[in-house]
Structure formats: C-alpha cells, structure tokens
Write a protein that holds these residues in place. Structure first.
Motif, PDB file in Angstrom:
ATOM      1  N   LEU A  37     -23.547 -16.430  -7.212  1.00 39.80           N
ATOM      2  CA  LEU A  37     -24.268 -17.685  -7.444  1.00 39.80           C
ATOM      3  C   LEU A  37     -24.884 -17.639  -8.832  1.00 39.80           C
ATOM      4  N   THR A  38     -24.512 -18.600  -9.671  1.00 37.20           N
ATOM      5  CA  THR A  38     -24.996 -18.585 -11.046  1.00 37.20           C
ATOM      6  C   THR A  38     -26.520 -18.608 -11.086  1.00 37.20           C
ATOM      7  N   SER A  39     -27.051 -17.805 -11.983  1.00 39.05           N
ATOM      8  CA  SER A  39     -28.502 -17.714 -12.179  1.00 39.05           C
ATOM      9  C   SER A  39     -29.032 -19.034 -12.731  1.00 39.05           C
ATOM     10  N   ASN A  40     -30.337 -19.184 -12.675  1.00 37.17           N
ATOM     11  CA  ASN A  40     -30.951 -20.370 -13.287  1.00 37.17           C
ATOM     12  C   ASN A  40     -30.623 -20.434 -14.772  1.00 37.17           C
ATOM     13  N   ALA A  41     -30.653 -19.283 -15.449  1.00 42.05           N
ATOM     14  CA  ALA A  41     -30.389 -19.261 -16.891  1.00 42.05           C
ATOM     15  C   ALA A  41     -28.980 -19.784 -17.193  1.00 42.05           C
ATOM     16  N   ALA A  43     -27.052 -21.654 -15.107  1.00 41.01           N
ATOM     17  CA  ALA A  43     -26.932 -23.027 -14.608  1.00 41.01           C
ATOM     18  C   ALA A  43     -27.590 -24.019 -15.560  1.00 41.01           C
ATOM     19  N   ASN A  44     -28.692 -23.621 -16.174  1.00 43.90           N
ATOM     20  CA  ASN A  44     -29.429 -24.532 -17.038  1.00 43.90           C
ATOM     21  C   ASN A  44     -28.781 -24.738 -18.400  1.00 43.90           C
ATOM     22  N   LYS A  45     -27.639 -24.102 -18.633  1.00 41.01           N
ATOM     23  CA  LYS A  45     -26.878 -24.366 -19.859  1.00 41.01           C
ATOM     24  C   LYS A  45     -26.124 -25.688 -19.746  1.00 41.01           C
ATOM     25  N   ARG A  46     -26.059 -26.228 -18.527  1.00 40.16           N
ATOM     26  CA  ARG A  46     -25.406 -27.526 -18.323  1.00 40.16           C
ATOM     27  C   ARG A  46     -26.344 -28.635 -18.794  1.00 40.16           C
ATOM     28  N   LEU A  47     -25.774 -29.805 -18.986  1.00 46.70           N
ATOM     29  CA  LEU A  47     -26.542 -30.916 -19.545  1.00 46.70           C
ATOM     30  C   LEU A  47     -27.283 -31.734 -18.487  1.00 46.70           C
ATOM     31  N   ARG A  48     -27.401 -31.209 -17.269  1.00 46.23           N
ATOM     32  CA  ARG A  48     -28.143 -31.926 -16.238  1.00 46.23           C
ATOM     33  C   ARG A  48     -29.023 -30.930 -15.490  1.00 46.23           C
ATOM     34  N   ASN A  49     -29.951 -31.459 -14.728  1.00 44.49           N
ATOM     35  CA  ASN A  49     -30.852 -30.602 -13.973  1.00 44.49           C
ATOM     36  C   ASN A  49     -30.144 -30.044 -12.742  1.00 44.49           C
ATOM     37  N   TYR A  63     -25.297 -23.423   5.427  1.00 48.20           N
ATOM     38  CA  TYR A  63     -23.899 -23.752   5.713  1.00 48.20           C
ATOM     39  C   TYR A  63     -23.183 -22.565   6.359  1.00 48.20           C
ATOM     40  N   ILE A  64     -23.379 -21.366   5.826  1.00 49.40           N
ATOM     41  CA  ILE A  64     -22.716 -20.187   6.396  1.00 49.40           C
ATOM     42  C   ILE A  64     -23.147 -19.979   7.842  1.00 49.40           C
ATOM     43  N   ASN A  65     -24.408 -20.200   8.138  1.00 52.01           N
ATOM     44  CA  ASN A  65     -24.876 -20.051   9.522  1.00 52.01           C
ATOM     45  C   ASN A  65     -24.185 -21.036  10.457  1.00 52.01           C
ATOM     46  N   LYS A  66     -23.765 -22.178   9.927  1.00 55.89           N
ATOM     47  CA  LYS A  66     -23.030 -23.154  10.739  1.00 55.89           C
ATOM     48  C   LYS A  66     -21.590 -22.713  10.987  1.00 55.89           C
ATOM     49  N   ILE A  67     -20.950 -22.149   9.970  1.00 59.11           N
ATOM     50  CA  ILE A  67     -19.517 -21.841  10.090  1.00 59.11           C
ATOM     51  C   ILE A  67     -19.214 -20.400  10.473  1.00 59.11           C
ATOM     52  N   SER A  68     -20.103 -19.492  10.165  1.00 56.38           N
ATOM     53  CA  SER A  68     -19.801 -18.069  10.356  1.00 56.38           C
ATOM     54  C   SER A  68     -21.053 -17.275  10.710  1.00 56.38           C
ATOM     55  N   GLU A  69     -21.814 -17.758  11.648  1.00 50.80           N
ATOM     56  CA  GLU A  69     -23.056 -17.077  12.018  1.00 50.80           C
ATOM     57  C   GLU A  69     -22.779 -15.625  12.402  1.00 50.80           C
ATOM     58  N   GLY A  70     -23.605 -14.744  11.882  1.00 51.85           N
ATOM     59  CA  GLY A  70     -23.476 -13.327  12.190  1.00 51.85           C
ATOM     60  C   GLY A  70     -22.479 -12.577  11.329  1.00 51.85           C
ATOM     61  N   ARG A  71     -21.767 -13.269  10.460  1.00 47.01           N
ATOM     62  CA  ARG A  71     -20.765 -12.621   9.597  1.00 47.01           C
ATOM     63  C   ARG A  71     -21.464 -11.943   8.425  1.00 47.01           C
ATOM     64  N   LYS A  72     -20.824 -10.919   7.883  1.00 46.53           N
ATOM     65  CA  LYS A  72     -21.410 -10.140   6.798  1.00 46.53           C
ATOM     66  C   LYS A  72     -21.105 -10.792   5.442  1.00 46.53           C
ATOM     67  N   TYR A  73     -22.171 -11.093   4.723  1.00 44.41           N
ATOM     68  CA  TYR A  73     -22.001 -11.629   3.368  1.00 44.41           C
ATOM     69  C   TYR A  73     -23.192 -11.238   2.516  1.00 44.41           C
ATOM     70  N   THR A  74     -22.982 -11.282   1.219  1.00 41.83           N
ATOM     71  CA  THR A  74     -24.029 -10.993   0.246  1.00 41.83           C
ATOM     72  C   THR A  74     -23.974 -12.064  -0.825  1.00 41.83           C
ATOM     73  N   ILE A  75     -25.135 -12.563  -1.211  1.00 36.77           N
ATOM     74  CA  ILE A  75     -25.212 -13.494  -2.343  1.00 36.77           C
ATOM     75  C   ILE A  75     -25.702 -12.695  -3.544  1.00 36.77           C
ATOM     76  N   ILE A  76     -24.922 -12.753  -4.601  1.00 37.67           N
ATOM     77  CA  ILE A  76     -25.186 -11.979  -5.810  1.00 37.67           C
ATOM     78  C   ILE A  76     -25.496 -12.935  -6.950  1.00 37.67           C
ATOM     79  N   GLU A  77     -26.575 -12.689  -7.655  1.00 39.45           N
ATOM     80  CA  GLU A  77     -26.922 -13.536  -8.803  1.00 39.45           C
ATOM     81  C   GLU A  77     -25.974 -13.256  -9.964  1.00 39.45           C
ATOM     82  N   LEU A  78     -25.361 -14.317 -10.465  1.00 41.62           N
ATOM     83  CA  LEU A  78     -24.431 -14.200 -11.595  1.00 41.62           C
ATOM     84  C   LEU A  78     -25.156 -14.508 -12.900  1.00 41.62           C
ATOM     85  N   ASN A  79     -25.076 -13.554 -13.822  1.00 40.05           N
ATOM     86  CA  ASN A  79     -25.611 -13.771 -15.157  1.00 40.05           C
ATOM     87  C   ASN A  79     -24.496 -13.826 -16.194  1.00 40.05           C
ATOM     88  N   ASP A  80     -23.249 -13.720 -15.698  1.00 38.96           N
ATOM     89  CA  ASP A  80     -22.054 -13.857 -16.529  1.00 38.96           C
ATOM     90  C   ASP A  80     -20.945 -14.370 -15.609  1.00 38.96           C
TER      91      ASP A  80
END
Length: 156
Positions: A37-41, A43-49, A63-80
C-alpha cells in the motif's frame, strides 16, 4: 502454499481494486498475500487529495474480512514501486494493465540479481457502465462511482 503479492494506492477501493484483491486471495489458496500500500508520501505526489494511509488500510481490511475472513495477509507500506518484491520470493504478482509494466521491471531487476522471476497475473480492467475502465481518476472527477455507475451530469 502460494505467496502472492499485489500493490497499489487503493485510493477509493473501487471494483477494479476489489478484483485484484479477490484474485490474489484466490491464487494464494491457503498461502499468504502481501498487499503493498503506497505510503502517504508516495500517494501525495498525485495531483489530488488521497485519503490517509490509515483510512486506506481500514478499507482494505474491511473488504478482505468480507471475502477471505481468517486468511493470512500482510499490508506493507510502499515507499517505492517495488516494495518487498526485490528481496523476497513470491509465486505470483497480481497487476492491472496500468501496473503491468512495473511487474515486468520487477522481474527484470530480479533476474539481474539472480532471483527467480515472479509469475505475473494480469487482471483486465473492470469496466464501468460506459465500457471504459473504472479508475480512481474517473471517480475523483465525478464521472463514475466506485462500482462504475455513471454519475448524472458527468457529460458522458
């Protein structure tokens, strides 16, 4: 068990984003999904909020809890654009036509450093009612909603 990676800004979590996430969990089966998931830094390079990182995480988790509750996932902050794809092994990378070139670049860089390539799974655009792709840009401009339904007065 497969390891799958998918990434993006997920600005408004529209139906195209949902298809990417759904496919990632389908490919993973009982394995794991890493969601970049793109970081705020970034994401904020785009021309909109763009909504804050925490808001975007919360939407993805709901959304994941709706489609795949209990499944293993990790959200990683993207800085590149590459996240962990140049350091860790994955079986699949799920991309849209827009991000397909990034996946090709990732595999080129992986190959150059002696890593095995990741199988690229390209999901076609989810189309709006007007047969044009659903996109965060179109939603931000008020042309369509997150499901691709035309907004009145959008000029289409």
């Amino acid at each position: 068990m497969a390891r799958v990676v998918v990434g993006g800004t997920f600005e408004c979590l529209h139906d195209g984003h949902k298809e990417l996430l759904r496919k990632a969990f389908e490919l993973a089966e009982d394995g794991e999904v890493d969601i970049g998931l793109t970081s705020n830094a970034m994401a904020n390079k785009r021309l909109r909020n763009i909504p804050e990182y925490g808001i975007r995480i919360e939407r993805i988790q709901q959304y994941i809890n709706k489609i795949s509750e209990g499944r293993k996932y990790t959200i990683i902050e993207l800085n590149d654009p590459y996240g962990n794809t140049l350091k860790e092994d994955y079986d699949y990378i799920v991309v849209s036509p827009e991000t397909y070139p990034v996946a090709l670049k990732i595999n080129k860089l992986r190959s150059e450093s002696g890593m095995k390539e990741i199988e690229v799974v390209r999901i076609e655009y989810v189309l709006a009612d007007d047969e044009k792709p659903i996109s965060s840009t179109r939603i931000a401009h008020g042309e369509i909603d997150i499901h691709g339904h035309l907004r009145s007065g959008s000029g289409t």
